[in-house]
Every structure is written in C-alpha cells, then in structure tokens.
Scaffold this active site. Structure first.
Site, short mmCIF file in Angstrom:
data_model
loop_
_atom_site.label_atom_id
_atom_site.label_comp_id
_atom_site.label_asym_id
_atom_site.label_seq_id
_atom_site.Cartn_x
_atom_site.Cartn_y
_atom_site.Cartn_z
CG HIS A 64 -8.44 -3.21 -2.07
ND1 HIS A 64 -9.32 -2.53 -2.87
CD2 HIS A 64 -8.23 -2.42 -0.99
CE1 HIS A 64 -9.62 -1.37 -2.31
NE2 HIS A 64 -8.98 -1.28 -1.15
CD GLN A 92 -14.70 -0.54 -2.72
OE1 GLN A 92 -15.90 -0.71 -2.55
NE2 GLN A 92 -13.98 -1.32 -3.54
CG HIS A 105 -6.62 -2.59 3.49
ND1 HIS A 105 -5.87 -1.48 3.20
CD2 HIS A 105 -7.82 -2.41 2.89
CE1 HIS A 105 -6.60 -0.65 2.47
NE2 HIS A 105 -7.79 -1.18 2.27
CG ASP A 164 -2.04 0.98 1.14
OD1 ASP A 164 -3.20 0.56 1.18
OD2 ASP A 164 -1.76 2.20 1.02
#
Ligand code: AMP
Length: 139
Positions: free
Chosen positions: A103, A97, A105, A34
C-alpha cells in the site's frame, strides 16, 4: 522474505470481509481512509492483485498502482485543500511495514504541520467519513 498471506487485513477489506471508508476504486486499485491517520485526509492506495510489498509486486501491477496513486494524490490535495503531499511505502518489518499487502500512504501536508505518529490514535468513523466525502468529491 515471507510469502503473501491472503488473510492480511487489506486482503479481507478487498474481499469485503472487513469494512473500510472507501474514496476510490477502479479495476486494479482501491483507496480508503487510514484508520489511524497521520494527517487529516490520510488515504491508503492498494492494488487488487496480491503482493506483499515493493519487493514482490510485478512491475506491470506496480505501474497500474502508481497511476492510481497519482489519481488519488490529486484528489486528496484538492479535496483537503492541502498545500503539499507526502507519499510513503514501507517494506518488511524493519522498513516499518505492519500490514503485508502493498500500500501507498497519501498524506496531505500543510506548512508547519507535523505528521502525527505512525499507527497512533484511531480516528472516529464520522471524522474519517467527513474527510472521505471531500476527497470523493474532488475526483
Ligand atoms: P504500514 O504497513 O506500516 O504501512 O502501516 C499500515 C497502515 O494501515 C497504518 O497506517 C494503519 O493505521 C493502517 N491500517 C491498519 N488497519 C487498517 C484498517 N482496517 N483500515 C484502514 N487502515 C488501516
């Protein structure tokens, strides 16, 4: 719910149109750092199949994605030396979001260390690469 936008940032990463600091890839999933990490070693796991979030992904694709999430989670914990993990997934704007390609995390956690803000400060590429190298070595 809106439909899947093939021009979202993660779709572009999957097509190789945008860079990422990759830690893992298989037939069905890609995992990368990220860029605004909430913890040192914060990784995102995405499916190669187009899906917006938890609400529209096909169950069979979600099953494959979760297998990848578990694999990545173990490597993140081992590679960073974390004491625990937090796994997060946000669906739709009201759910937090921001990027509309599903996705998960994977956040390494240490006792007494709070997460930094969601989409806070951008990390330097060399710092992301240093964390990624440790995680890659843990697969
Ligand atoms: P969310 O959709 O709320 O789960 O947030 C999207 C996440 O993607 C945030 O944690 C961002 O820091 C991260 N992000 C956004 N753009 C990129 C990118 N190009 N590469 C890696 N991570 C990104």
């Amino acid at each position: 719910m809106s439909s899947y936008d093939p021009n979202n940032i993660f779709a572009k990463i999957l097509r190789g149109e945008l860079p990422c600091t990759k830690v893992y890839e298989d037939e069905d999933a890609l995992a990368f750092m990220d860029i605004m990490p909430r913890a040192d070693g914060h990784v995102l796991v995405i499916p190669k199949t187009p899906a917006r979030n938890i609400l529209d992904i096909a169950p069979a694709e979600l099953s494959k994605l979760m297998v990848a999430v578990q694999k990545v989670a173990k490597a993140v914990k081992a590679g960073t030396g974390a004491e625990g993990l937090t796994i997060q997934q946000f669906s739709e704007t009201a759910g937090g979001q921001i990027v509309f390609h599903i996705h998960f995390h994977v956040l390494p956690r240490w006792e007494g260390v709070a997460l930094r803000p969601h989409t806070g400060a951008m990390e330097k590429p060399d710092v992301l690469e240093a964390h990624a190298a440790k995680i890659r070595a843990a697969f």
